[in-house]
Design a protein around this motif. Structure first.
Motif, PDB file in Angstrom:
ATOM      1  N   GLN A 269      48.896  43.395  31.233  1.00 20.98           N
ATOM      2  CA  GLN A 269      48.714  44.810  31.578  1.00 20.98           C
ATOM      3  C   GLN A 269      48.453  44.980  33.071  1.00 20.98           C
ATOM      4  OE1 GLN A 269      45.465  45.761  28.926  1.00 20.98           O
ATOM      5  NE2 GLN A 269      46.837  46.442  27.274  1.00 20.98           N
ATOM      6  N   ALA A 270      47.690  44.083  33.638  1.00 17.23           N
ATOM      7  CA  ALA A 270      47.409  44.154  35.074  1.00 17.23           C
ATOM      8  C   ALA A 270      48.689  43.968  35.885  1.00 17.23           C
ATOM      9  CB  ALA A 270      46.380  43.090  35.460  1.00 17.23           C
ATOM     10  N   GLN A 271      49.502  43.018  35.469  1.00 22.12           N
ATOM     11  CA  GLN A 271      50.767  42.799  36.178  1.00 22.12           C
ATOM     12  C   GLN A 271      51.652  44.037  36.111  1.00 22.12           C
ATOM     13  OE1 GLN A 271      53.198  39.640  34.556  1.00 22.12           O
ATOM     14  NE2 GLN A 271      54.161  39.259  36.538  1.00 22.12           N
ATOM     15  N   ASN A 272      51.701  44.671  34.926  1.00 22.73           N
ATOM     16  CA  ASN A 272      52.505  45.888  34.780  1.00 22.73           C
ATOM     17  C   ASN A 272      51.969  47.022  35.653  1.00 22.73           C
ATOM     18  OD1 ASN A 272      54.173  44.609  32.927  1.00 22.73           O
ATOM     19  ND2 ASN A 272      53.002  45.330  31.147  1.00 22.73           N
ATOM     20  N   ALA A 273      50.671  46.976  35.940  1.00 22.90           N
ATOM     21  CA  ALA A 273      50.053  48.016  36.774  1.00 22.90           C
ATOM     22  C   ALA A 273      50.103  47.663  38.257  1.00 22.90           C
ATOM     23  CB  ALA A 273      48.602  48.227  36.335  1.00 22.90           C
ATOM     24  N   GLY A 274      50.774  46.567  38.580  1.00 22.80           N
ATOM     25  CA  GLY A 274      50.896  46.172  39.979  1.00 22.80           C
ATOM     26  C   GLY A 274      49.700  45.423  40.517  1.00 22.80           C
ATOM     27  N   LEU A 275      48.867  44.882  39.628  1.00 18.76           N
ATOM     28  CA  LEU A 275      47.675  44.149  40.037  1.00 18.76           C
ATOM     29  C   LEU A 275      47.891  42.649  39.829  1.00 18.76           C
ATOM     30  CD1 LEU A 275      44.979  46.410  38.334  1.00 18.76           C
ATOM     31  CD2 LEU A 275      45.649  46.436  40.737  1.00 18.76           C
ATOM     32  N   SER A 276      47.121  41.852  40.540  1.00 18.76           N
ATOM     33  CA  SER A 276      47.183  40.405  40.372  1.00 18.76           C
ATOM     34  C   SER A 276      46.129  39.953  39.361  1.00 18.76           C
ATOM     35  CB  SER A 276      46.945  39.704  41.716  1.00 18.76           C
ATOM     36  OG  SER A 276      45.600  39.893  42.140  1.00 18.76           O
ATOM     37  N   TRP A 277      46.179  38.667  39.046  1.00 20.18           N
ATOM     38  CA  TRP A 277      45.217  38.107  38.097  1.00 20.18           C
ATOM     39  C   TRP A 277      43.782  38.227  38.599  1.00 20.18           C
ATOM     40  CZ3 TRP A 277      42.290  34.373  40.308  1.00 20.18           C
ATOM     41  CH2 TRP A 277      42.830  33.656  41.380  1.00 20.18           C
ATOM     42  N   HIS A 278      43.606  38.367  39.918  1.00 16.89           N
ATOM     43  CA  HIS A 278      42.261  38.449  40.479  1.00 16.89           C
ATOM     44  C   HIS A 278      41.463  39.593  39.856  1.00 16.89           C
ATOM     45  CE1 HIS A 278      44.836  36.508  43.510  1.00 16.89           C
ATOM     46  NE2 HIS A 278      43.755  35.878  43.940  1.00 16.89           N
ATOM     47  N   ALA A 279      42.123  40.721  39.608  1.00 17.43           N
ATOM     48  CA  ALA A 279      41.419  41.891  39.073  1.00 17.43           C
ATOM     49  C   ALA A 279      40.860  41.613  37.689  1.00 17.43           C
ATOM     50  CB  ALA A 279      42.363  43.097  39.043  1.00 17.43           C
ATOM     51  N   VAL A 280      41.618  40.874  36.864  1.00 19.28           N
ATOM     52  CA  VAL A 280      41.157  40.544  35.511  1.00 19.28           C
ATOM     53  C   VAL A 280      40.000  39.551  35.585  1.00 19.28           C
ATOM     54  CG1 VAL A 280      41.818  39.557  33.286  1.00 19.28           C
ATOM     55  CG2 VAL A 280      43.430  41.009  34.547  1.00 19.28           C
ATOM     56  N   LEU A 281      40.135  38.542  36.439  1.00 11.32           N
ATOM     57  CA  LEU A 281      39.047  37.560  36.578  1.00 11.32           C
ATOM     58  C   LEU A 281      37.779  38.208  37.118  1.00 11.32           C
ATOM     59  CD1 LEU A 281      39.070  34.422  36.014  1.00 11.32           C
ATOM     60  CD2 LEU A 281      41.278  35.592  35.904  1.00 11.32           C
ATOM     61  N   ASP A 282      37.934  39.199  37.988  1.00  9.67           N
ATOM     62  CA  ASP A 282      36.760  39.900  38.509  1.00  9.67           C
ATOM     63  C   ASP A 282      36.066  40.698  37.403  1.00  9.67           C
ATOM     64  OD1 ASP A 282      37.152  38.858  41.000  1.00  9.67           O
ATOM     65  OD2 ASP A 282      38.151  40.630  41.813  1.00  9.67           O
ATOM     66  N   ALA A 283      36.850  41.266  36.490  1.00  5.79           N
ATOM     67  CA  ALA A 283      36.249  41.977  35.361  1.00  5.79           C
ATOM     68  C   ALA A 283      35.499  41.007  34.463  1.00  5.79           C
ATOM     69  CB  ALA A 283      37.327  42.713  34.563  1.00  5.79           C
ATOM     70  N   LEU A 284      36.096  39.845  34.212  1.00  7.43           N
ATOM     71  CA  LEU A 284      35.417  38.822  33.420  1.00  7.43           C
ATOM     72  C   LEU A 284      34.130  38.372  34.091  1.00  7.43           C
ATOM     73  CD1 LEU A 284      38.485  36.682  32.356  1.00  7.43           C
ATOM     74  CD2 LEU A 284      36.909  37.808  30.786  1.00  7.43           C
ATOM     75  N   ARG A 285      34.168  38.263  35.414  1.00  8.77           N
ATOM     76  CA  ARG A 285      32.974  37.832  36.149  1.00  8.77           C
ATOM     77  C   ARG A 285      31.847  38.839  36.018  1.00  8.77           C
ATOM     78  NH1 ARG A 285      31.309  39.395  40.885  1.00  8.77           N
ATOM     79  NH2 ARG A 285      33.322  40.310  41.417  1.00  8.77           N
ATOM     80  N   THR A 286      32.169  40.134  36.220  1.00  8.91           N
ATOM     81  CA  THR A 286      31.118  41.156  36.175  1.00  8.91           C
ATOM     82  C   THR A 286      30.565  41.342  34.762  1.00  8.91           C
ATOM     83  OG1 THR A 286      32.803  42.880  35.958  1.00  8.91           O
ATOM     84  CG2 THR A 286      32.024  42.384  38.169  1.00  8.91           C
TER      85      THR A 286
END
Length: 475
Positions: A269-286
Motif C-alpha cells: 500500500q505504501a508503494q502504491n501511495a508513492g512511499l518507500s518502505w521507510h514509512a512502514v518501518l517508522d510506523a512499526l517503530r513508533t
C-alpha cells in the motif's frame, strides 16, 4: 541504612544511565533530597561506547533534530551543535537532503554537558570504577566497586549495555594474530590494517558499516568481503521525509505470522501511495512497544529468532555519508557481500586461510585473506555471565534472563524479576537490557523515553525522602 535520604545507585554511565540520572535529579528540582551515584569507569558520563568514539567517520544515524535528552525540547542538541560551531567546522556534516548528521562524539559532548551542572552541584556523584558485586542488604543493596569502594543504596538501577560480541569458535586458533580483530569498537582497533590488505569482515550491521567508512578514510584499497548468515547490509534513510504509514494496533496482532502479513500488505500500500518502505518501518517503530507487549511470549521468541536480523538492518539506518561510502565500494568492486558462515580459520604465512560455506551450499570454499575483523552483534545469550556483578546476582537467584533471550527479565514497571518470576523490590532495569519486556528499545528516542520512565518509577518507589525513616514507610 543510616542515611537520612534515599540513595540511588546507577550501574552504567553511558547514555541510558546519564539520562536517567539527569531526569531523576530534575524530578527533585536539582536539590540534594536524594543522593544519586553513577558507577562508570570512563572519565565522563553520557558518552558510553557509542558516543565516546573518536573516529571522525562515525556519525549519528538519524538527523540531529531528532536527537535530544529532553523529549519536550527536540531542538536541544541542534542548539548545542550550533553554539559549538559544529556546522562550520565539519564540512561533511550535511547530507544531500540538507539534514545534519554530526559526528557521534559531538552528541557525547552534548550529553556530558547536560549532566555536568548536576555533577558540579553534587546532586549526582560519578564513581569512576566498575561494579564488582551487588549484594542484598537490610534496607536495599550494597555495591562494591573494583577500586574497593562501597556504596549502600536503597535502589540499584542496572543501566549497562549489551555484552561484547562472542568470539565465533571457528576463530579460536587465530585469535592472537595482530590482524585478527575481535572487537572493532576499541580505540585504534584498525591500526594494524595496511592499505592493500584483503579483509574478511564477519558481520554486516552498523559496526561493519563504521569499519568500512573508517578504512576508506584511512586510505584502504584492498578488497573487503563482508559476510553474514543472511547476506543483509544496513540500509540508509529515505530520500525525503515521510510520515509513518500503517496501523498495526487496531487490533494488535497476537501471532507473529499475522503481524508479518499485515506488514507486507502495508508495504504494498505504501508503494502504491508513492512511499518507500521507510514509512512502514517508522510506523512499526513508533507502535513497537504496544505491538510487542500484545504478543504472547512464544510469538515474541519467534520474532526474535527469525525476524530480528531483517528488522535490525532496516530499523537501524546508517548516516547518508556512510551509506555513500558503502555504495561506492560496492560499485567499484572493492566491497562484496555474501550470505554465509566461516567453517574454519587457520594461520597461513602472514595471513589466514579460511573456509567459507555459502548459504544454501553444503561444500565450503577456500579463501585467503590478510586480516579478519569481527563485527557480529551483542552476545545476548551471555548477558548474565558478561560481568561479575551480573554473574553474582544470577547465582544468587536475584536476576534472570528474559523469556525472549534479549535482555534481563523485568516487569512493566522496569522492576527486575528473579528466577521465580517475582519482582525484586528496589532493583530496576533500564535501557536496551529491558528490551525483552518493552520491545522497541534500541533507538535513541525510545531509550530516552524509557530512561525517563524508569526515573519516574524510581522516584515513586523511594518517595520524597523527607524523613530518616522514609525507607521503613516504603517497605
Amino acid at each position: 541504612m543510616t542515611s537520612s535520604k534515599p540513595v540511588v545507585a546507577i550501574v552504567g554511565g553511558g547514555f541510558t544511565g546519564a539520562v536517567l540520572a539527569i531526569h531523576l535529579a530534575k524530578r527533585y528540582g536539582g536539590s540534594k533530597a536524594v543522593r544519586i551515584v553513577v558507577f562508570e569507569p570512563r572519565d565522563r558520563l553520557g558518552a558510553g561506547l557509542a558516543y565516546s568514539t573518536v573516529e571522525p567517520t562515525h556519525r549519528i544515524n538519524v538527523p540531529a533534530g531528532r536527537m535530544t535528552v529532553y523529549p519536550d525540547d527536540p531542538e536541544s542538541f541542534l542548539r548545542f551543535a550550533t553554539d559549538a560551531g559544529v556546522f562550520e567546522q565539519d564540512r561533511d556534516v550535511f547530507a544531500k537532503s540538507g539534514l545534519p548528521y554530526p559526528r557521534r562524539s559531538v552528541f557525547g559532548d552534548y550529553v556530558t554537558a547536560q549532566i555536568t551542572p548536576y555533577l558540579h552541584s553534587g546532586v549526582i556523584e560519578h564513581r569512576r570504577t566498575s561494579v564488582s558485586a551487588i549484594e542484598k542488604a537490610t534496607h536495599g543493596w550494597l555495591l562494591r566497586g573494583v577500586d574497593g569502594s562501597t556504596v549502600s543504596a536503597d535502589v540499584a538501577v542496572i543501566a549497562t549495555s549489551h555484552p561484547a560480541p562472542m568470539l565465533p569458535s571457528a576463530f579460536a586458533k587465530v585469535k592472537d594474530h595482530p590482524k585478527f580483530i575481535a572487537d572493532a569498537t576499541r580505540d585504534n582497533a584498525l591500526d594494524t590494517i595496511e592499505a592493500n590488505d584483503r579483509i574478511l569482515l564477519v558481520g554486516n550491521g552498523l559496526t561493519s558499516a563504521d569499519v568500512i567508512a573508517t578504512l576508506n578514510a584511512n586510505g584502504h584499497r584492498g578488497g573487503i568481503l563482508a559476510i553474514s548468515r543472511r547476506g543483509l547490509r544496513s540500509r540508509g534513510h529515505a530520500a525525503s521525509d515521510q510520515e509513518p504509514f500503517g496501523d498495526f494496533l487496531s487490533p494488535p496482532s497476537v501471532r507473529a505470522s499475522d503481524l508479518l502479513h499485515r506488514v507486507r500488505i502495508a508495504l504494498r500500500q505504501a508503494q502504491n501511495a508513492g512511499l518507500s518502505w521507510h514509512a512502514v518501518l517508522d510506523a512499526l517503530r513508533t507502535q513497537g512497544q504496544q505491538i510487542w507487549q500484545a504478543l504472547p511470549v512464544a510469538e515474541r521468541r519467534r520474532l526474535a529468532r527469525f525476524v530480528r536480523p531483517f528488522w535490525d538492518v532496516h530499523r537501524f539506518r546508517i548516516a547518508p555519508q556512510v551509506e555513500h561510502v558503502l555504495d561506492e565500494a560496492i560499485k567499484t568492486g572493492q566491497l562484496s557481500i555474501r550470505a554465509g558462515s566461516v567453517q574454519t580459520a587457520a594461520l597461513a604465512g602472514q595471513g589466514f586461510d579460511v573456509r567459507l560455506r555459502d548459504k544454501g551450499n553444503r561444500e565450503p570454499s577456500p579463501l585467503h585473506v590478510d586480516a579478519i575483523i569481527v563485527t557480529t552483534g551483542p552476545a545476548h545469550g551471555g548477558i548474565l555471565r558478561s560481568q561479575p556483578f551480573l554473574d553474582g546476582l544470577h547465582d544468587a537467584g536475584v536476576l534472570s534472563t528474559c523469556e525472549t533471550g534479549l535482555g534481563i527479565a523485568c516487569n512493566l514497571n522496569a522492576v527486575a524479576r528473579d528466577q521465580r518470576g517475582m519482582a525484586v523490590p528496589g532493583m530496576f532495569i533500564a535501557g536496551p537490557l529491558a528490551r525483552g519486556t518493552f520491545g522497541e528499545l534500541m533507538g535513541l528516542p525510545q531509550v530516552t523515553e524509557h530512561a525517563i520512565f524508569v526515573a519516574d518509577q524510581v522516584a515513586d518507589y523511594i518517595g520524597l525522602g523527607t524523613t530518616p525513616d522514609w525507607h521503613k514507610q516504603a517497605s
